[in-house]
Design an enzyme around this catalytic site. Structure first.
Site, PDB file in Angstrom:
ATOM      1  N   LYS A 101      30.926  22.872 -21.636  1.00  0.00           N
ATOM      2  CA  LYS A 101      30.329  23.387 -20.391  1.00  0.00           C
ATOM      3  C   LYS A 101      28.810  23.171 -20.316  1.00  0.00           C
ATOM      4  O   LYS A 101      28.254  23.037 -19.238  1.00  0.00           O
ATOM      5  CB  LYS A 101      30.679  24.860 -20.209  1.00  0.00           C
ATOM      6  CG  LYS A 101      32.147  25.035 -19.834  1.00  0.00           C
ATOM      7  CD  LYS A 101      32.423  26.373 -19.212  1.00  0.00           C
ATOM      8  CE  LYS A 101      33.822  26.415 -18.622  1.00  0.00           C
ATOM      9  NZ  LYS A 101      34.871  26.445 -19.658  1.00  0.00           N
ATOM     10  N   GLU A 123      29.021  31.800 -11.272  1.00  0.00           N
ATOM     11  CA  GLU A 123      30.168  32.689 -11.440  1.00  0.00           C
ATOM     12  C   GLU A 123      30.717  32.462 -12.840  1.00  0.00           C
ATOM     13  O   GLU A 123      30.502  31.403 -13.422  1.00  0.00           O
ATOM     14  CB  GLU A 123      31.250  32.354 -10.409  1.00  0.00           C
ATOM     15  CG  GLU A 123      32.206  31.202 -10.788  1.00  0.00           C
ATOM     16  CD  GLU A 123      31.549  29.829 -10.911  1.00  0.00           C
ATOM     17  OE1 GLU A 123      30.470  29.646 -10.311  1.00  0.00           O
ATOM     18  OE2 GLU A 123      32.092  28.958 -11.619  1.00  0.00           O
ATOM     19  N   SER A 390      37.951  20.315 -26.163  1.00  0.00           N
ATOM     20  CA  SER A 390      36.984  20.863 -25.199  1.00  0.00           C
ATOM     21  C   SER A 390      36.112  21.968 -25.775  1.00  0.00           C
ATOM     22  O   SER A 390      34.978  22.155 -25.351  1.00  0.00           O
ATOM     23  CB  SER A 390      37.718  21.354 -23.954  1.00  0.00           C
ATOM     24  OG  SER A 390      38.696  22.311 -24.294  1.00  0.00           O
TER      25      SER A 390
HETATM   26  C1  PLP Z   1      36.240  26.457 -19.443  1.00  0.00           C
HETATM   27  C2  PLP Z   1      36.981  25.730 -20.481  1.00  0.00           C
HETATM   28  C3  PLP Z   1      38.055  24.865 -20.181  1.00  0.00           C
HETATM   29  C4  PLP Z   1      38.588  24.655 -18.791  1.00  0.00           C
HETATM   30  O1  PLP Z   1      37.681  24.151 -17.875  1.00  0.00           O
HETATM   31  P1  PLP Z   1      37.727  22.667 -17.338  1.00  0.00           P
HETATM   32  O2  PLP Z   1      36.736  22.680 -16.221  1.00  0.00           O
HETATM   33  O3  PLP Z   1      39.116  22.380 -16.874  1.00  0.00           O
HETATM   34  O4  PLP Z   1      37.317  21.772 -18.445  1.00  0.00           O
HETATM   35  C5  PLP Z   1      38.674  24.182 -21.211  1.00  0.00           C
HETATM   36  N1  PLP Z   1      38.291  24.347 -22.497  1.00  0.00           N
HETATM   37  C6  PLP Z   1      37.281  25.175 -22.830  1.00  0.00           C
HETATM   38  C7  PLP Z   1      36.910  25.308 -24.274  1.00  0.00           C
HETATM   39  C8  PLP Z   1      36.589  25.896 -21.850  1.00  0.00           C
HETATM   40  O5  PLP Z   1      35.584  26.718 -22.201  1.00  0.00           O
END
Ligand code: PLP
Length: 406
Positions: A101, A123, A390
């Site tokens: 993020k 948000e 992610s």
């Molecule tokens: C917020 C988040 C997601 C989901 O958000 P996307 O916008 O779909 O990438 C996925 N993995 C993690 C670790 C997150 O913090």
């Protein structure tokens, strides 16, 4: 490190000038916000072409956030899956603050500075985007207000505390179900009256144009690095790329640079919660009902008469009733394949990855890994698979303790 160059491939022409990805996307907002969005679109497009902006952003990503993130071979996972595949993890879990993020919030804070904005609003649901926003604002001394459902401020007290430590104001929202969608509505409302001096940082590839495009572009650093790294290591492109889909930002950041490589199969993985039949899930694309939600046209979880239905997932980051319009386009055009993974399957994949690799993935990420486990037996010999990691699972430890025995 090679600089992040503005994308020049035809894929960069999506969305069109009105913010549409095929029939999806657009700007469904009150008239009073229209001019702000038109200005933002124009200013963003010129900044994205500006070399000095990219130099500044690249340096920040490298020196502050820790890019490039590694592309790690997962040898014991390969063995576990039968030995016929090569598997790599793209390690966004090693980025500062523990997830992808920050790529978006650093980019948008730089943009806000260029636009002369003094204040940032955002948000947040589970608090991950709120923390990434508070982090970027602290770094530049910008005032930061984060809207968060009251319910979520109680469930995610640790992230509320982290945001406050970094000087952000956290506003609990009590309307509706007091969760993410209500926090987003409140942030939009606030933005309507303060957009002169305030920039709104949306946390995923959702919302009215230009947000889905901007957030995607800031996340393409994931896919651009992956392409360079896999070519250096394997001298070929991946056959398959997997990523989890909440709003869709880590996945589109990974997919977009491979859009024109038709031989690279793209797999988006949604959260199936307790199963589609239970009604308690977040499988927005899998159920594929078109609607208008929070400023754009896309697939949305809804009742037959169009009321938004609440999503459920064990992972807070996938627990969202909408999905970015570009994913709806990828689905409709067949460029990516979408599947869904239950809470239980994600938990099993998380444990397996911890045991096999010494990596504790986020619950969101575990959905993509679970899909790899399912897909593996059907993949041809010598397939080359990349999974977007992610984020890391440290944030999930308390909820894991309720579900997992060790
Ligand atoms: C917020 C988040 C997601 C989901 O958000 P996307 O916008 O779909 O990438 C996925 N993995 C993690 C670790 C997150 O913090």
């Amino acid at each position: 490190m090679t600089p992040v160059t503005p994308p020049t491939a035809p894929a960069a022409q999506r969305p069109d000038s009105s913010g549409h990805f095929g029939p999806f996307g657009g700007r469904y907002v009150p008239e009073t916000l229209m001019q702000t969005l038109l200005d933002l679109d124009q200013e963003y497009r010129s900044v994205w072409q500006d070399e000095s902006f990219h130099r500044e952003l690249d340096e920040l990503l490298r020196e502050y956030a820790g890019r490039p993130t590694p592309l790690t071979r997962a040898r014991r996972t390969e063995e576990f899956l039968g030995g016929h595949l090569r598997v790599y993890f793209k390690r966004e879990d090693l980025l500062h603050t523990g997830a992808h993020k920050l790529n978006n919030t650093l980019g948008q804070v730089l943009l806000a500075r260029r636009l002369g904005k003094k204040r940032i609003i955002a948000e947040t649901g589970a608090g991950q985007h709120g923390v990434a926003t508070a982090t970027a604002c602290a770094l530049f001394g910008l005032q930061c207000t984060v809207y968060m459902g009251k319910e979520d401020t109680e469930r995610q007290a640790l992230n509320v505390f982290r945001m406050k430590l970094m000087g952000a104001e956290v506003v609990p929202v009590t309307s509706g179900t007091a969760t993410l969608k209500d926090a987003t509505n409140e942030a939009m409302r606030e933005w309507l009256s303060t957009c002169g001096e305030t920039h709104y940082i949306i946390g995923s590839c959702v919302g009215p144009h230009p947000f889905p495009m901007m957030v995607r572009d800031f996340q393409t650093v994931i896919g651009n690095e992956t392409r360079e790294q896999i070519l250096a290591k394997e001298n070929r492109l991946p056959t398959d790329i997997l990523a989890c889909v909440g709003g869709g930002s880590n996945s589109l950041g990974m997919f977009h640079p491979f859009f024109n490589d038709a031989a690279v199969r793209l797999h988006g993985v949604e959260a199936e919660g307790k199963g589609i039949a239970s009604g308690q899930h977040a499988a927005t694309i899998t159920t594929a009902k078109v609607g208008i939600f929070q400023g754009s046209k896309s697939y949305v979880l809804q009742t037959p008469d169009g009321q938004i239905t609440p999503a459920h997932s064990i992972s807070a980051g996938l627990d969202y009733p909408g999905v970015g319009p570009e994913h709806s386009y990828y689905h409709q055009s067949g460029r990516a394949t979408y599947t869904s993974i239950t809470d239980e399957e994600a938990l099993a994949a998380l444990r397996k990855t911890a045991e096999l690799e010494g990596i504790l993935p986020a619950l969101e990420t575990a959905h993509a890994i679970a899909q790899l486990h399912k897909l593996a037996p059907g993949l041809p010999q010598d397939s080359l698979v990349v999974v977007c990691m992610s984020g890391r699972g440290d944030k999930d430890v308390f909820s894991l303790m309720k579900h997992v025995e060790v």
